[in-house]
Structures are given as C-alpha cells and as structure tokens.
Design an enzyme around this catalytic site. Sequence first.
Site, PDB file in Angstrom:
ATOM      1  CB  ILE A  13      25.031 -31.921 -62.498  1.00 51.28           C
ATOM      2  CG1 ILE A  13      26.034 -32.115 -61.353  1.00 51.28           C
ATOM      3  CG2 ILE A  13      23.608 -31.960 -61.951  1.00 51.28           C
ATOM      4  CD1 ILE A  13      26.021 -31.029 -60.296  1.00 51.28           C
ATOM      5  CB  ALA A  83      26.483 -23.323 -68.797  1.00 54.67           C
ATOM      6  CB  SER A  86      31.861 -26.761 -61.939  1.00 59.42           C
ATOM      7  OG  SER A  86      32.665 -27.824 -62.438  1.00 59.42           O
ATOM      8  CB  THR A 126      27.022 -24.273 -55.441  1.00 60.59           C
ATOM      9  OG1 THR A 126      27.826 -24.933 -54.459  1.00 60.59           O
ATOM     10  CG2 THR A 126      27.616 -22.885 -55.661  1.00 60.59           C
ATOM     11  CG  ASP A 127      26.912 -26.670 -50.471  1.00 64.55           C
ATOM     12  OD1 ASP A 127      27.725 -26.459 -51.391  1.00 64.55           O
ATOM     13  OD2 ASP A 127      27.019 -27.622 -49.676  1.00 64.55           O
ATOM     14  CD  GLU A 128      32.106 -24.939 -53.121  1.00 66.14           C
ATOM     15  OE1 GLU A 128      32.855 -23.997 -53.418  1.00 66.14           O
ATOM     16  OE2 GLU A 128      32.401 -26.131 -53.308  1.00 66.14           O
ATOM     17  CE1 TYR A 151      31.583 -23.182 -59.204  1.00 65.97           C
ATOM     18  CE2 TYR A 151      31.707 -23.711 -56.873  1.00 65.97           C
ATOM     19  CZ  TYR A 151      31.066 -23.817 -58.090  1.00 65.97           C
ATOM     20  OH  TYR A 151      29.904 -24.544 -58.196  1.00 65.97           O
ATOM     21  CB  ALA A 153      33.129 -14.839 -55.179  1.00 71.41           C
ATOM     22  CG  ASN A 181      25.580 -33.098 -57.265  1.00 73.43           C
ATOM     23  OD1 ASN A 181      24.697 -33.296 -58.080  1.00 73.43           O
ATOM     24  ND2 ASN A 181      25.431 -32.199 -56.312  1.00 73.43           N
ATOM     25  CB  VAL A 207      44.552 -36.284 -48.216  1.00 74.70           C
ATOM     26  CG1 VAL A 207      43.520 -35.793 -47.218  1.00 74.70           C
ATOM     27  CG2 VAL A 207      44.267 -37.703 -48.659  1.00 74.70           C
TER      28      VAL A 207
HETATM   29  P1  NAD Z   1      30.890 -29.530 -64.980  1.00 76.84           P
HETATM   30  O1  NAD Z   1      32.129 -28.714 -64.869  1.00 76.84           O
HETATM   31  O2  NAD Z   1      30.993 -31.015 -64.990  1.00 76.84           O
HETATM   32  O3  NAD Z   1      30.089 -29.128 -66.313  1.00 76.84           O
HETATM   33  C1  NAD Z   1      29.948 -27.809 -66.732  1.00 76.84           C
HETATM   34  C2  NAD Z   1      29.439 -27.821 -68.176  1.00 76.84           C
HETATM   35  O4  NAD Z   1      29.249 -26.447 -68.581  1.00 76.84           O
HETATM   36  C3  NAD Z   1      30.424 -28.429 -69.169  1.00 76.84           C
HETATM   37  O5  NAD Z   1      29.750 -29.298 -70.062  1.00 76.84           O
HETATM   38  C4  NAD Z   1      30.986 -27.225 -69.912  1.00 76.84           C
HETATM   39  O6  NAD Z   1      31.383 -27.523 -71.244  1.00 76.84           O
HETATM   40  C5  NAD Z   1      29.798 -26.273 -69.880  1.00 76.84           C
HETATM   41  N1  NAD Z   1      30.206 -24.859 -70.030  1.00 76.84           N
HETATM   42  C6  NAD Z   1      31.208 -24.223 -69.369  1.00 76.84           C
HETATM   43  N2  NAD Z   1      31.276 -22.949 -69.790  1.00 76.84           N
HETATM   44  C7  NAD Z   1      30.271 -22.768 -70.710  1.00 76.84           C
HETATM   45  C8  NAD Z   1      29.837 -21.661 -71.479  1.00 76.84           C
HETATM   46  N3  NAD Z   1      30.459 -20.475 -71.395  1.00 76.84           N
HETATM   47  N4  NAD Z   1      28.786 -21.831 -72.303  1.00 76.84           N
HETATM   48  C9  NAD Z   1      28.167 -23.055 -72.414  1.00 76.84           C
HETATM   49  N5  NAD Z   1      28.564 -24.122 -71.705  1.00 76.84           N
HETATM   50  C10 NAD Z   1      29.595 -23.991 -70.866  1.00 76.84           C
HETATM   51  O7  NAD Z   1      29.948 -29.028 -63.804  1.00 76.84           O
HETATM   52  P2  NAD Z   1      28.898 -29.845 -62.912  1.00 76.84           P
HETATM   53  O8  NAD Z   1      29.612 -30.431 -61.766  1.00 76.84           O
HETATM   54  O9  NAD Z   1      28.085 -30.681 -63.802  1.00 76.84           O
HETATM   55  O10 NAD Z   1      28.014 -28.627 -62.348  1.00 76.84           O
HETATM   56  C11 NAD Z   1      26.884 -28.155 -63.077  1.00 76.84           C
HETATM   57  C12 NAD Z   1      26.293 -26.971 -62.332  1.00 76.84           C
HETATM   58  O11 NAD Z   1      25.913 -27.363 -61.011  1.00 76.84           O
HETATM   59  C13 NAD Z   1      27.256 -25.803 -62.154  1.00 76.84           C
HETATM   60  O12 NAD Z   1      26.528 -24.612 -62.296  1.00 76.84           O
HETATM   61  C14 NAD Z   1      27.763 -25.960 -60.723  1.00 76.84           C
HETATM   62  O13 NAD Z   1      28.137 -24.712 -60.173  1.00 76.84           O
HETATM   63  C15 NAD Z   1      26.538 -26.515 -60.036  1.00 76.84           C
HETATM   64  N6  NAD Z   1      26.754 -27.359 -58.851  1.00 76.84           N
HETATM   65  C16 NAD Z   1      27.652 -28.382 -58.902  1.00 76.84           C
HETATM   66  C17 NAD Z   1      27.795 -29.216 -57.792  1.00 76.84           C
HETATM   67  C18 NAD Z   1      28.765 -30.370 -57.807  1.00 76.84           C
HETATM   68  O14 NAD Z   1      28.977 -30.990 -56.765  1.00 76.84           O
HETATM   69  N7  NAD Z   1      29.363 -30.725 -58.924  1.00 76.84           N
HETATM   70  C19 NAD Z   1      27.027 -28.974 -56.647  1.00 76.84           C
HETATM   71  C20 NAD Z   1      26.126 -27.905 -56.633  1.00 76.84           C
HETATM   72  C21 NAD Z   1      25.987 -27.114 -57.751  1.00 76.84           C
HETATM   73  O1  DAU Z   2      29.445 -27.928 -52.487  1.00 82.48           O
HETATM   74  C1  DAU Z   2      29.123 -27.909 -53.854  1.00 82.48           C
HETATM   75  C2  DAU Z   2      30.388 -27.775 -54.666  1.00 82.48           C
HETATM   76  O2  DAU Z   2      31.085 -29.022 -54.551  1.00 82.48           O
HETATM   77  C3  DAU Z   2      30.128 -27.433 -56.123  1.00 82.48           C
HETATM   78  O3  DAU Z   2      29.543 -26.156 -56.187  1.00 82.48           O
HETATM   79  C4  DAU Z   2      31.435 -27.460 -56.931  1.00 82.48           C
HETATM   80  O4  DAU Z   2      31.154 -27.245 -58.295  1.00 82.48           O
HETATM   81  C5  DAU Z   2      32.086 -28.808 -56.756  1.00 82.48           C
HETATM   82  O5  DAU Z   2      33.335 -28.824 -57.421  1.00 82.48           O
HETATM   83  C6  DAU Z   2      32.304 -29.135 -55.269  1.00 82.48           C
HETATM   84  O6  DAU Z   2      33.305 -28.281 -54.680  1.00 82.48           O
HETATM   85  P1  DAU Z   2      34.406 -28.846 -53.658  1.00 82.48           P
HETATM   86  O7  DAU Z   2      35.579 -27.962 -53.668  1.00 82.48           O
HETATM   87  O8  DAU Z   2      33.794 -29.176 -52.349  1.00 82.48           O
HETATM   88  O9  DAU Z   2      34.721 -30.269 -54.393  1.00 82.48           O
HETATM   89  P2  DAU Z   2      36.103 -31.031 -54.708  1.00 82.48           P
HETATM   90  O10 DAU Z   2      35.720 -32.363 -55.249  1.00 82.48           O
HETATM   91  O11 DAU Z   2      37.061 -30.200 -55.478  1.00 82.48           O
HETATM   92  O12 DAU Z   2      36.704 -31.250 -53.248  1.00 82.48           O
HETATM   93  C7  DAU Z   2      35.980 -31.920 -52.229  1.00 82.48           C
HETATM   94  C8  DAU Z   2      36.838 -31.914 -50.969  1.00 82.48           C
HETATM   95  O13 DAU Z   2      37.991 -32.753 -51.171  1.00 82.48           O
HETATM   96  C9  DAU Z   2      37.393 -30.556 -50.597  1.00 82.48           C
HETATM   97  O14 DAU Z   2      37.440 -30.441 -49.179  1.00 82.48           O
HETATM   98  C10 DAU Z   2      38.817 -30.575 -51.160  1.00 82.48           C
HETATM   99  C11 DAU Z   2      39.210 -32.022 -51.025  1.00 82.48           C
HETATM  100  N1  DAU Z   2      40.155 -32.539 -52.043  1.00 82.48           N
HETATM  101  C12 DAU Z   2      39.831 -32.370 -53.356  1.00 82.48           C
HETATM  102  C13 DAU Z   2      40.661 -32.839 -54.352  1.00 82.48           C
HETATM  103  C14 DAU Z   2      40.321 -32.638 -55.814  1.00 82.48           C
HETATM  104  C15 DAU Z   2      41.299 -33.228 -51.664  1.00 82.48           C
HETATM  105  O15 DAU Z   2      41.571 -33.409 -50.452  1.00 82.48           O
HETATM  106  N2  DAU Z   2      42.127 -33.693 -52.641  1.00 82.48           N
HETATM  107  C16 DAU Z   2      41.860 -33.527 -53.972  1.00 82.48           C
HETATM  108  O16 DAU Z   2      42.673 -33.962 -54.827  1.00 82.48           O
END
Ligand code: NAD
Ligand code: DAU
Length: 339
Positions: A13, A83, A86, A126-128, A151, A153, A181, A207
């Site tokens: 992101i 950061a 995630s 995050t919504d989690e 995560y 928590a 996302n 799945v």
């Molecule tokens: P990501 O795992 O792709 O990226 C995380 C980045 O943080 C990486 O570049 C990593 O190198 C860096 N990082 C990790 N530990 C670090 C540290 N100690 N110091 C400096 N950098 C560090 O994560 P993402 O999916 O891009 O998520 C970004 C943010 O958005 C997170 O805070 C996540 O909780 C939040 N978020 C993600 C989603 C989602 O669907 N991916 C949804 C809602 C919120």
């Molecule tokens: O809701 C926001 C969160 O969404 C973010 O805060 C997290 O950083 C991000 O990782 C994401 O969490 P989820 O656990 O929802 O995402 P993930 O892509 O891991 O899984 C999405 C759904 O798919 C979940 O119900 C688990 C399922 N899944 C996931 C994987 C990786 C599968 O069924 N098979 C898989 O291999």
Amino acid sequence: MKNILITGGAGFIGSNFINQILTNRDDWQIINLDKLTYAGNLENLKESDKKSNYTFVKGDINNFELVEYLFQKYKFDYVINFAAESHVDRSILGSAIFYQTNVMGTNVLLEVAKKYGIEKFLQVSTDEVYGSLGTTGLFTESTPISPNSPYSASKASADMMALSFYHTFGMPILVTRCSNNYGPFQFPEKLIPLMIINSLNDKKLPVYGDGLNVRDWIYVDDHNRAIELVLEKGKFGEVYNIGASSEMPNIEIIKMILKLLNKSEELIQYVKDRPGHDRRYAIDSSKISNEIGWAPLNSFENAIAMTVEWYLKNQAWWNRIITGEYRNYFNVQYGERLI
Ligand code: NAD
Ligand code: DAU
C-alpha cells in the site's frame, strides 16, 4: 513544501501511495523509512526513485536514534505510518515480531513526534481491529474493538495507542481503518495475488475452510486517495473507516480470477481452515463519505480485471519475488521466506 515521513513505503500500500502522490503533486518532500523485510520491495518504487522530492532510508521504526535523527534533519510536517507486519497467517506462526514492529515501533514514532512536534500523524489501521461479523451488520467507527488474531490485536493496540496520544498529549492524531486491499505490487502471500499467480503457474489454489469467509474488497488507489483526504480534512482524534462496499466470499473471487484467466476450477483445493479465521468483514464508510467527501472510484468488477491484467503484464516482477532475486535490488541478505 511539506516534509512527510512515510514508514513502510516499500510495501504494497505504501509504495502505491508514494507512486500516486509523486505523480500528482510536487509540494510534498517524501522520506520513505522502510526496514525492507521480506515484504519490502524497492522495485515497486522505480519510477518514484527518479524524483528529486523522494528519498529512501533503509531502517527500522524501532530505532529511536534513527527516527530522532530523521526528525532533526527533515523537520517533518506529517507522518504516515504504514510500516507493519501485515499477514495474519504469519502472526499465527510467530507473533513476537508483530508486537515489536506494530506496537513498539508505533510507540517510537509517536514518542519522537511528541518530542519534536508534528502537524499531523496518520496511523494506518485496519478493519480487523473490530473482529468478526455475523451474516448481517457493518463495522462503524463505534463498533467495539475486538481483535481475534495476533496480527489484529497488535494493530488494535497501535491504533488505540495513537488515539491515547491525542487524548493525553493533545497530539494531532488521525486513524484510518480500511478493509482488504488489492492491486499492483501486492506481495503474493495475500489471497488475490496468490490465486492469480498460482493459476498462471497451474498450481493448486488453497481455499481455507469452506471458502465462504467474506471480505470487503477495495482497490488500493481508492484506499490511498482516502488517506490523502483524511490527512487534508480529517479531525484530530477521529477514526475514519474506509471501504468500497464490495463484500465477497473468497470462493467467488477465486472463481472470478479463474474465469478471467481462462483456467479450470479443478485447480481449487479446499485445505484446513486458518485457526481463529474471522468469518466476515464489512465496512460502513458513511462517516468519511459525509464528512470528508470521499467515495471509491473503482468497482470490484473493473478493478479485479485491471489487477489480473497487471499481474499478467508484470510476471518478471513476481518471478523475482518467487526466486528471491528482488531482495538483491538493495543488496540485502535473504531473510526467511515463506513462499
Ligand atoms: P506490506 O506487508 O506489504 O508492507 C509493509 C512494509 O512495512 C514493508 O515494506 C516492510 O518492509 C515495512 N516494515 C515492516 N517492519 C518494519 C519496521 N520495523 N520498520 C520499518 N519498516 C518496516 O503491508 P501492506 O499490505 O502494504 O499494509 C500497509 C499498512 O496498511 C499496514 O499497517 C497494514 O496493517 C495496513 N492495512 C493493510 C490492509 C491490506 O489489505 N493490505 C488493509 C488495511 C490496513
Ligand atoms: O481487512 C484488512 C486486512 O486484510 C489487513 O489488515 C491485512 O493486513 C491483510 O493481510 C488482510 O487480511 P486477511 O487475512 O483478510 O487477508 P488474506 O489475503 O490473508 O486472506 C483473505 C481471505 O482469504 C481470508 O478469509 C483467508 C482466505 N485465504 C487466504 C489465503 C492467503 C485463503 O482461503 N487461502 C489463502 O491461501
């Protein structure tokens, strides 16, 4: 000119955020502080790297001296804290690093920002943090915090800590809580890129459980536009939910991806469920829509097709992740890899 500290900007992101901002505006000087864990990939930032108002710093948000040095040097106006560790599955395998980075690292950023002063501090949450929904209802900003995974928590703790710095110290804190996302540059451990890449490689699609867990999907650019707007117009001490009203059971998304790629549903393989697997997330975004005027621009149908197209066109990007070569981009050593 505003000086902005972006943490975690080499991740999914954060890198999309930086690429988007640097394309659209030149009044921000961005310093990207990223530890380059397995999830950090500087190849996501090749275009931004050419810009004179962008600087990358490899480092850990837990490093108080480094963060303090950066505050002294750049006199930041804004901090946006992306950061984090995630991935929920990784937090089940080992939770310590999640608390180190997500909780203690956020604490370092808040303490240093308190010491040096800041105009705005946006915590990307995050919504989690709300836990899991039954078949009906939506998460609003007043839904009780009730995280279920190590995560979530850790993210809930960071989110509440940021708000406590508003209440106790009057700091200019903003918190966003976004749903799932998807889009370019997402690390292929997460559902959508994993399913696209495995399908392209004719590998099984794992799945979890019955495949009927529901997530509320948002295209990454819509999330990032919301962050920019909250930074501009949000009220300090407030939380803003972000979601695009695109609820979908996992199995439906997987079938959609298979169809887009013209692959057989025989690749689907039901596997053991994720422990503590949250059943359903769904976001009520009316607050950000009414107070800030944000609305998503991308429908799921269009943006999932764009995303599949992006992974088709950028096989070299994800192949370098699978082989581990992407970590040589900054000449760093391999860490532990789960894929
Ligand atoms: P990501 O795992 O792709 O990226 C995380 C980045 O943080 C990486 O570049 C990593 O190198 C860096 N990082 C990790 N530990 C670090 C540290 N100690 N110091 C400096 N950098 C560090 O994560 P993402 O999916 O891009 O998520 C970004 C943010 O958005 C997170 O805070 C996540 O909780 C939040 N978020 C993600 C989603 C989602 O669907 N991916 C949804 C809602 C919120
Ligand atoms: O809701 C926001 C969160 O969404 C973010 O805060 C997290 O950083 C991000 O990782 C994401 O969490 P989820 O656990 O929802 O995402 P993930 O892509 O891991 O899984 C999405 C759904 O798919 C979940 O119900 C688990 C399922 N899944 C996931 C994987 C990786 C599968 O069924 N098979 C898989 O291999």
